[in-house]
Design an enzyme around this catalytic site. Structure first.
Site, PDB file in Angstrom:
ATOM      1  CB  SER A  13      -1.083   0.005   1.134  1.00 28.80           C
ATOM      2  OG  SER A  13      -0.360   0.430   2.302  1.00 28.80           O
ATOM      3  NE  ARG A  65      20.531 -11.234   7.226  1.00 28.27           N
ATOM      4  CZ  ARG A  65      19.179 -11.402   7.366  1.00 28.27           C
ATOM      5  NH1 ARG A  65      18.155 -10.719   6.700  1.00 28.27           N
ATOM      6  NH2 ARG A  65      18.522 -12.330   7.927  1.00 28.27           N
ATOM      7  CG  MET A  90       8.233  -8.131   5.490  1.00 31.40           C
ATOM      8  SD  MET A  90       7.994  -6.851   7.166  1.00 31.40           S
ATOM      9  CE  MET A  90       7.952  -7.886   8.310  1.00 31.40           C
ATOM     10  CG  HIS A 109       8.940   1.778  12.164  1.00 32.39           C
ATOM     11  ND1 HIS A 109       9.038   0.189  12.011  1.00 32.39           N
ATOM     12  CD2 HIS A 109       8.433   1.954  13.597  1.00 32.39           C
ATOM     13  CE1 HIS A 109       8.874  -0.149  13.331  1.00 32.39           C
ATOM     14  NE2 HIS A 109       8.722   0.780  14.132  1.00 32.39           N
TER      15      HIS A 109
HETATM   16  C1  GRF Z   1       3.724  -0.607   6.870  1.00 34.06           C
HETATM   17  O1  GRF Z   1       2.971  -0.343   8.039  1.00 34.06           O
HETATM   18  C2  GRF Z   1       5.024  -0.136   7.022  1.00 34.06           C
HETATM   19  O2  GRF Z   1       5.348   0.959   7.808  1.00 34.06           O
HETATM   20  C3  GRF Z   1       5.793  -1.437   7.747  1.00 34.06           C
HETATM   21  O3  GRF Z   1       5.108  -2.558   6.768  1.00 34.06           O
HETATM   22  C4  GRF Z   1       3.823  -2.072   6.410  1.00 34.06           C
HETATM   23  C5  GRF Z   1       3.933  -2.276   4.903  1.00 34.06           C
HETATM   24  O4  GRF Z   1       2.571  -2.088   4.306  1.00 34.06           O
HETATM   25  N1  GRF Z   1       7.046  -1.288   7.434  1.00 34.06           N
HETATM   26  P1  GRF Z   1       2.542  -1.928   2.799  1.00 34.06           P
HETATM   27  O5  GRF Z   1       3.108  -3.302   2.407  1.00 34.06           O
HETATM   28  O6  GRF Z   1       3.156  -1.009   2.362  1.00 34.06           O
HETATM   29  O7  GRF Z   1       0.844  -1.882   2.603  1.00 34.06           O
END
Ligand code: GRF
Length: 201
Positions: A13, A65, A90, A109
């Site tokens: 998103s 990594r 992630m 974040h």
């Molecule tokens: C968001 O809340 C961002 O802050 C965190 O992970 C989420 C990712 O959401 N790091 P999206 O994939 O951008 O919808």
């Protein structure tokens, strides 16, 4: 013009917010040159394809990594990327990727850093009983997760009946507003990092 690489692992998103801002001409001339995901099934990839943005996917599993990050850096460089935006990516970044784009990696974040770094920031906020939390866009520093010079922040209230989901949704609204704004400021050359601080001109 700055070429931007967006790294995702899921929903995307925030990527969508960046795409929308670009289409409105609000990224200060920044242009998303590639969207990279370490997860083939990431829904955000479809958002990129719909917008006609090249996508690249590389599964991290089975790779050290550093080796994986070396490949990511190569993919990004091959697309001419100058600014890297982590958007729900992630993976912890190794020095290999950090050094390939020094001072040129942004992250969003869902908390007011330095409070509640790491995963489940909304749950951490609820467990601590804070009355205010929010969103942060920051540069990545070498080392720990969710640290580095803060570019922009916005606060949101924590309401008495909040769940992780309702709080996350309220924070996301601010993320979607802040991230394109931070990218625009970067693309316009208006951000200077001085130690831990970011000066916005
Ligand atoms: C968001 O809340 C961002 O802050 C965190 O992970 C989420 C990712 O959401 N790091 P999206 O994939 O951008 O919808």
């Amino acid at each position: 013009m700055q070429t931007i690489g967006v790294l995702i692992s899921g929903r995307g998103s925030n990527l969508q917010a960046l795409i929308d801002a670009q289409q409105r001409g609000e990224l200060g001339g920044g242009r998303i040159g590639v969207v990279f995901s370490n997860v083939e099934a990431a829904a955000g990839l479809e958002r990129a394809r719909r917008a006609g943005i090249p996508v690249a996917v590389r599964d991290h599993r089975g790779l050290a990594r550093e080796a994986f990050d070396g490949e990511v850096a190569e993919i990004l460089k091959a697309h001419g990327v100058e600014l890297v935006c982590l958007a729900g990516y992630m993976r912890l970044l190794s020095p290999v990727l950090l050094r390939a784009f020094p001072g040129r990696i942004l992250n969003v974040h869902p908390a007011l850093l330095p409070a509640f770094p790491g995963v489940k920031a909304q749950r951490q906020a609820l467990e601590h009983g804070v009355k205010v939390t929010g969103a942060t866009v920051h540069f990545l520093a070498d080392g720990a997760v969710d640290t580095g010079p803060i570019v922009l922040q916005a606060s949101v209230p924590v309401e008495p009946g909040d769940t992780e989901e309702t709080l996350a949704a309220r924070i996301l609204v601010e993320e979607h507003r802040l991230y394109p704004e931070a990218v625009r400021l970067f693309a316009e050359g208006r951000l200077t990092v001085a130690g831990r601080r970011v000066i916005v001109r």
